[in-house]
Motif scaffolding. Structure first.
Motif, mmCIF file in Angstrom:
data_model
loop_
_atom_site.group_PDB
_atom_site.id
_atom_site.type_symbol
_atom_site.label_atom_id
_atom_site.label_comp_id
_atom_site.label_asym_id
_atom_site.label_seq_id
_atom_site.Cartn_x
_atom_site.Cartn_y
_atom_site.Cartn_z
ATOM 1 N N LEU A 168 1.937 -2.347 13.971
ATOM 2 C CA LEU A 168 1.262 -3.218 13.010
ATOM 3 C C LEU A 168 -0.089 -2.622 12.597
ATOM 4 C CD1 LEU A 168 1.143 -5.878 11.441
ATOM 5 C CD2 LEU A 168 0.151 -6.929 13.480
ATOM 6 N N ALA A 169 -0.842 -2.087 13.559
ATOM 7 C CA ALA A 169 -2.127 -1.464 13.238
ATOM 8 C C ALA A 169 -1.919 -0.261 12.318
ATOM 9 C CB ALA A 169 -2.842 -1.043 14.514
ATOM 10 N N LEU A 177 -3.494 0.231 8.567
ATOM 11 C CA LEU A 177 -4.272 1.410 8.188
ATOM 12 C C LEU A 177 -3.672 2.126 6.979
ATOM 13 C CD1 LEU A 177 -5.223 2.841 11.695
ATOM 14 C CD2 LEU A 177 -6.709 1.703 10.047
ATOM 15 N N VAL A 178 -2.356 2.241 6.952
ATOM 16 C CA VAL A 178 -1.698 2.862 5.788
ATOM 17 C C VAL A 178 -1.974 2.039 4.538
ATOM 18 C CG1 VAL A 178 0.555 3.353 4.753
ATOM 19 C CG2 VAL A 178 0.072 4.087 7.083
ATOM 20 N N LEU A 180 -3.939 3.340 1.228
ATOM 21 C CA LEU A 180 -3.307 3.328 -0.093
ATOM 22 C C LEU A 180 -4.115 2.494 -1.085
ATOM 23 C CD1 LEU A 180 0.453 3.004 0.914
ATOM 24 C CD2 LEU A 180 -0.668 5.000 -0.104
ATOM 25 N N LEU A 181 -4.682 1.401 -0.624
ATOM 26 C CA LEU A 181 -5.466 0.554 -1.521
ATOM 27 C C LEU A 181 -6.762 1.229 -1.967
ATOM 28 C CD1 LEU A 181 -5.019 -2.986 0.064
ATOM 29 C CD2 LEU A 181 -4.042 -2.132 -2.073
ATOM 30 N N GLN A 182 -7.317 2.111 -1.154
ATOM 31 C CA GLN A 182 -8.545 2.825 -1.523
ATOM 32 C C GLN A 182 -8.280 3.946 -2.522
ATOM 33 O OE1 GLN A 182 -10.237 4.052 2.176
ATOM 34 N NE2 GLN A 182 -11.061 2.015 2.642
ATOM 35 N N THR A 214 3.192 -2.115 0.348
ATOM 36 C CA THR A 214 3.143 -2.010 1.811
ATOM 37 C C THR A 214 2.547 -3.267 2.430
ATOM 38 O OG1 THR A 214 2.872 0.384 1.601
ATOM 39 C CG2 THR A 214 2.330 -0.591 3.728
ATOM 40 N N MET A 215 1.487 -3.799 1.808
ATOM 41 C CA MET A 215 0.866 -5.018 2.310
ATOM 42 C C MET A 215 1.846 -6.187 2.210
ATOM 43 S SD MET A 215 -2.770 -6.840 1.233
ATOM 44 C CE MET A 215 -2.510 -6.420 -0.467
#
Length: 121
Positions: free
Chosen positions: A73-74, A78-79, A83-85, A96-97
């Motif tokens: 889950l962590a 982090l992925v 990806l959002l940044q 992914t979220m």
């Protein structure tokens, strides 16, 4: 118990070290009763110890499974943040979220439906 039954119980009996118990047919009945009681107590203690060892192993495996789940889950979080940044992969971050959130919600619903979680508490 009759003498023949006591002798039959002790015929194939083994002590805690695995040695076969030796009982002469002419042994007194009260001594046979004492030996059978000791044998049953020893067997019961070994069975209890075996059940305890299995329970400890199950708990250890359960803890490992939970740790793997949290690490996974962590990693997903982090992925997602990475990806959002990114300007080019923002859409993949939302996907992914969404997948991670959906999986958590489904798991919570199934757990509650099966009587675990808040219902069990």
């Amino acid at each position: 118990l009759p003498r023949t039954v006591l002798l039959k119980i002790l015929t194939n009996a083994k002590d805690s070290e695995g040695n076969t118990l030796r009982v002469a047919p002419e042994t007194a009945t009260d001594l046979l009763v004492a030996k059978v009681q000791a044998y049953r107590k020893d067997t019961s203690a070994r069975e209890r110890a075996g059940r305890f060892a299995k329970a400890v192993l199950a708990i250890r495996l359960y803890i490992v499974a939970i740790l793997i789940s949290y690490v996974d889950l962590a990693g997903d979080v982090l992925v997602t943040l990475t990806l959002l940044q990114s300007e080019t992969s923002k859409q993949s971050g939302y996907v992914t979220m969404g997948l991670t959130g959906f999986a958590q919600v489904v798991q919570a619903i199934i757990s509650l439906a099966m009587g675990q979680g808040g219902v069990a508490a």
